[in-house]
Write an enzyme that holds these catalytic residues in place. Sequence first.
Site, PDB file in Angstrom:
ATOM      1  N   ILE A 193       0.363   5.849  -1.206  1.00 16.24           N
ATOM      2  CA  ILE A 193       0.498   7.026  -1.539  1.00 16.24           C
ATOM      3  C   ILE A 193       0.595   7.891  -1.338  1.00 16.24           C
ATOM      4  O   ILE A 193       2.239   7.766  -0.075  1.00 16.24           O
ATOM      5  CB  ILE A 193      -1.459   7.273  -1.050  1.00 16.24           C
ATOM      6  CG1 ILE A 193      -1.252   7.646   0.439  1.00 16.24           C
ATOM      7  CG2 ILE A 193      -2.176   6.347  -1.047  1.00 16.24           C
ATOM      8  CD1 ILE A 193      -2.204   8.072   1.166  1.00 16.24           C
ATOM      9  N   THR A 194       0.542   8.983  -1.942  1.00 13.25           N
ATOM     10  CA  THR A 194       1.949  10.680  -1.574  1.00 13.25           C
ATOM     11  C   THR A 194       0.487  11.648  -1.860  1.00 13.25           C
ATOM     12  O   THR A 194      -0.892  11.366  -2.326  1.00 13.25           O
ATOM     13  CB  THR A 194       2.556  10.817  -2.955  1.00 13.25           C
ATOM     14  OG1 THR A 194       1.462  10.549  -4.171  1.00 13.25           O
ATOM     15  CG2 THR A 194       3.333   9.850  -3.307  1.00 13.25           C
ATOM     16  N   GLY A 213      13.299   2.594  -7.350  1.00 11.13           N
ATOM     17  CA  GLY A 213      12.852   3.823  -8.341  1.00 11.13           C
ATOM     18  C   GLY A 213      11.494   3.484  -8.547  1.00 11.13           C
ATOM     19  O   GLY A 213      11.058   3.533  -7.219  1.00 11.13           O
ATOM     20  N   TYR A 214      12.031   4.853  -9.436  1.00  6.14           N
ATOM     21  CA  TYR A 214      10.038   4.667 -10.322  1.00  6.14           C
ATOM     22  C   TYR A 214      10.174   3.315 -10.515  1.00  6.14           C
ATOM     23  O   TYR A 214      10.711   3.303 -12.116  1.00  6.14           O
ATOM     24  CB  TYR A 214      10.518   5.832 -10.958  1.00  6.14           C
ATOM     25  CG  TYR A 214      10.864   7.533 -10.311  1.00  6.14           C
ATOM     26  CD1 TYR A 214       9.175   8.236  -9.584  1.00  6.14           C
ATOM     27  CD2 TYR A 214      11.976   7.451  -9.293  1.00  6.14           C
ATOM     28  CE1 TYR A 214       9.577   9.975  -8.776  1.00  6.14           C
ATOM     29  CE2 TYR A 214      12.237   8.878  -8.597  1.00  6.14           C
ATOM     30  CZ  TYR A 214      11.536   9.901  -8.972  1.00  6.14           C
ATOM     31  OH  TYR A 214      11.060  10.803  -7.615  1.00  6.14           O
ATOM     32  N   PHE A 258      12.366  16.323  -1.993  1.00  3.15           N
ATOM     33  CA  PHE A 258      11.521  17.785  -1.713  1.00  3.15           C
ATOM     34  C   PHE A 258       9.717  17.259  -1.386  1.00  3.15           C
ATOM     35  O   PHE A 258       9.959  16.677  -3.202  1.00  3.15           O
ATOM     36  CB  PHE A 258      11.786  18.870  -3.127  1.00  3.15           C
ATOM     37  CG  PHE A 258      11.243  19.646  -2.975  1.00  3.15           C
ATOM     38  CD1 PHE A 258      12.091  20.862  -2.263  1.00  3.15           C
ATOM     39  CD2 PHE A 258      10.384  20.119  -3.408  1.00  3.15           C
ATOM     40  CE1 PHE A 258      11.858  22.384  -1.643  1.00  3.15           C
ATOM     41  CE2 PHE A 258       9.684  21.461  -2.811  1.00  3.15           C
ATOM     42  CZ  PHE A 258      10.400  22.642  -2.309  1.00  3.15           C
ATOM     43  N   GLY A 259       9.377  17.860  -0.973  1.00  2.71           N
ATOM     44  CA  GLY A 259       8.055  17.759  -1.074  1.00  2.71           C
ATOM     45  C   GLY A 259       7.514  16.426  -0.178  1.00  2.71           C
ATOM     46  O   GLY A 259       5.949  16.324  -0.209  1.00  2.71           O
ATOM     47  N   ALA A 287       0.729  -1.181  -0.056  1.00  2.00           N
ATOM     48  CA  ALA A 287       0.044   0.249  -0.125  1.00  2.00           C
ATOM     49  C   ALA A 287       0.651   1.254   0.265  1.00  2.00           C
ATOM     50  O   ALA A 287       1.749   1.444   1.230  1.00  2.00           O
ATOM     51  CB  ALA A 287      -0.773   0.225   1.255  1.00  2.00           C
ATOM     52  N   TYR A 290       5.857  10.997   2.676  1.00  2.00           N
ATOM     53  CA  TYR A 290       6.819   9.749   1.868  1.00  2.00           C
ATOM     54  C   TYR A 290       8.081   8.843   2.603  1.00  2.00           C
ATOM     55  O   TYR A 290       7.861   8.338   2.737  1.00  2.00           O
ATOM     56  CB  TYR A 290       6.277   9.746   0.721  1.00  2.00           C
ATOM     57  CG  TYR A 290       6.293   8.825   0.397  1.00  2.00           C
ATOM     58  CD1 TYR A 290       5.360   7.728  -0.616  1.00  2.00           C
ATOM     59  CD2 TYR A 290       7.584   8.680  -0.932  1.00  2.00           C
ATOM     60  CE1 TYR A 290       5.317   6.649  -0.917  1.00  2.00           C
ATOM     61  CE2 TYR A 290       7.512   6.935  -1.553  1.00  2.00           C
ATOM     62  CZ  TYR A 290       6.449   6.936  -2.008  1.00  2.00           C
ATOM     63  OH  TYR A 290       6.729   5.434  -2.618  1.00  2.00           O
ATOM     64  N   ASP A 323       1.691  15.207  -1.143  1.00  2.00           N
ATOM     65  CA  ASP A 323       2.437  15.961  -1.539  1.00  2.00           C
ATOM     66  C   ASP A 323       3.375  17.091  -0.901  1.00  2.00           C
ATOM     67  O   ASP A 323       1.957  17.880  -1.709  1.00  2.00           O
ATOM     68  CB  ASP A 323       3.891  15.867  -2.924  1.00  2.00           C
ATOM     69  CG  ASP A 323       4.363  14.261  -3.133  1.00  2.00           C
ATOM     70  OD1 ASP A 323       4.073  13.566  -2.200  1.00  2.00           O
ATOM     71  OD2 ASP A 323       4.369  14.096  -4.254  1.00  2.00           O
TER      72      ASP A 323
END
Length: 176
Positions: free
Chosen positions: A31-32, A124-125, A88-89, A29, A93, A34
Amino acid sequence: DVGDFDACAALHARVLNHHGPVDVLVNNAGITRDASFRKMAVEQWQQVLRVNLDSAFNLSKQVVDGMCERGFGRIVNISSIVGQTGAFGQTNYAASKAGLHGFTMALAREVARKGVTVNSISPGYIETAMTAAMPDDVRQQVIATIPAGRIGQPEDIARAVDYLCSDAASYLTGVN
């Protein structure tokens, strides 16, 4: 709602009733919400920690005793490289994903001698709805920093999960 302990207990009861004991749990699970830390609302912090970190406790708590009693179990927690590097932001998370790996290492030490392994993966992404929502210019900047030169595919992570759940990985526990 994986952030709700009672909902997770009810889910576990349904799974147990329909499918039997759980031998493998993948906590995925995430979520972000940001925002820079100075602009982050307490609700944004709490939502992310609840889904990304509390869920691992809520679901692992349901299955770990049975795994220990049966002498076999695999728990794999999907963390994130952001838990190690920050972004950043994303203080919420990053904290949730770093906490998830800490949870992994500690639980692994508690249950290893009972035949239960607990590991984390910090990709990573990866091509998901979350990364698809990124503005294209940001996405291209991210891709430029990835050694493979591409965003990962869900199958890349699935293969790592499959390995960590296999007998071939029975010695590995508490690793990322």
